[in-house]
Scaffold this motif. Structure first.
Motif, PDB file in Angstrom:
ATOM      1  N   TYR A  42       0.845  -1.175   0.000  1.00  0.00           N
ATOM      2  CA  TYR A  42       0.000   0.000   0.000  1.00  0.00           C
ATOM      3  C   TYR A  42       0.885   1.231   0.000  1.00  0.00           C
ATOM      4  CZ  TYR A  42      -3.657  -3.239   1.429  1.00  0.00           C
ATOM      5  OH  TYR A  42      -4.538  -4.284   1.491  1.00  0.00           O
ATOM      6  N   PRO A  43       0.406   2.331  -0.558  1.00  0.00           N
ATOM      7  CA  PRO A  43       1.204   3.563  -0.509  1.00  0.00           C
ATOM      8  C   PRO A  43       1.293   4.058   0.929  1.00  0.00           C
ATOM      9  CG  PRO A  43      -0.971   3.996  -1.449  1.00  0.00           C
ATOM     10  CD  PRO A  43      -0.852   2.505  -1.276  1.00  0.00           C
ATOM     11  N   PRO A  44       2.386   4.714   1.276  1.00  0.00           N
ATOM     12  CA  PRO A  44       2.517   5.259   2.637  1.00  0.00           C
ATOM     13  C   PRO A  44       1.366   6.217   2.949  1.00  0.00           C
ATOM     14  CG  PRO A  44       4.583   5.434   1.435  1.00  0.00           C
ATOM     15  CD  PRO A  44       3.545   5.005   0.444  1.00  0.00           C
ATOM     16  N   ALA A  45       0.969   6.226   4.196  1.00  0.00           N
ATOM     17  CA  ALA A  45      -0.102   7.118   4.637  1.00  0.00           C
ATOM     18  C   ALA A  45       0.287   7.734   5.970  1.00  0.00           C
ATOM     19  CB  ALA A  45      -1.409   6.346   4.774  1.00  0.00           C
ATOM     20  N   VAL A  46      -0.309   8.840   6.287  1.00  0.00           N
ATOM     21  CA  VAL A  46      -0.058   9.523   7.549  1.00  0.00           C
ATOM     22  C   VAL A  46      -1.370   9.576   8.321  1.00  0.00           C
ATOM     23  CG1 VAL A  46       0.592  11.704   8.635  1.00  0.00           C
ATOM     24  CG2 VAL A  46       1.805  10.905   6.599  1.00  0.00           C
ATOM     25  N   PHE A  47      -1.315   9.151   9.573  1.00  0.00           N
ATOM     26  CA  PHE A  47      -2.477   9.243  10.453  1.00  0.00           C
ATOM     27  C   PHE A  47      -2.152  10.244  11.549  1.00  0.00           C
ATOM     28  CE2 PHE A  47      -4.612   7.793  14.389  1.00  0.00           C
ATOM     29  CZ  PHE A  47      -5.918   8.089  14.010  1.00  0.00           C
ATOM     30  N   THR A  48      -2.962  11.267  11.659  1.00  0.00           N
ATOM     31  CA  THR A  48      -2.794  12.258  12.714  1.00  0.00           C
ATOM     32  C   THR A  48      -3.886  12.040  13.750  1.00  0.00           C
ATOM     33  OG1 THR A  48      -1.916  13.829  11.103  1.00  0.00           O
ATOM     34  CG2 THR A  48      -2.639  14.719  13.223  1.00  0.00           C
TER      35      THR A  48
END
Length: 113
Positions: free
Chosen positions: A53-59
């Motif tokens: 999966y493409p990298p993702a950012v969770f805030t």
């Protein structure tokens, strides 16, 4: 989307992950109904391939209304419309299984007569 599942009969760990992610503001979390064992019993597809999966950012954005302190629970006991639900398995509820640190058993409260 996060789909949480485990092999526990009551999906105890999957539901804990669901709660934690929801508490920190993740809005796309589901628990697999019946867990991994049901998935296998129903002969649904499985694979050993690791998906990419493409990298993702969770805030994280804490949802404080989803958590109650011990003091808030004690203050709410006996109030109309309030229920305390113990979602642990039978072993933990009865005190036969103790996860450390902690005391065996469940919350007991005597309501005034």
């Amino acid at each position: 989307m996060v789909v949480a599942y485990d092999a526990h009969p009551a999906s105890q760990f999957a539901t804990r992950l669901w709660w934690a992610l929801t508490y920190y503001g993740h809005q796309e979390v589901r628990v697999l109904n019946g867990g991994f064992s049901r998935w296998l019993r129903e002969r649904r597809p499985v694979t050993t391939e690791v998906p990419q999966y493409p990298p993702a950012v969770f805030t994280p954005h804490v949802q404080p209304e989803l958590r109650a302190t011990a003091e808030e629970v004690l203050a709410a006991l006996g109030q109309a419309g309030i229920q305390v639900i113990d979602a642990r398995d039978v072993g933990q509820y009865s005190g036969r299984v103790v996860r450390r640190p902690g005391r065996p058993g469940y919350i007991r409260h005597q309501y005034p007569a």
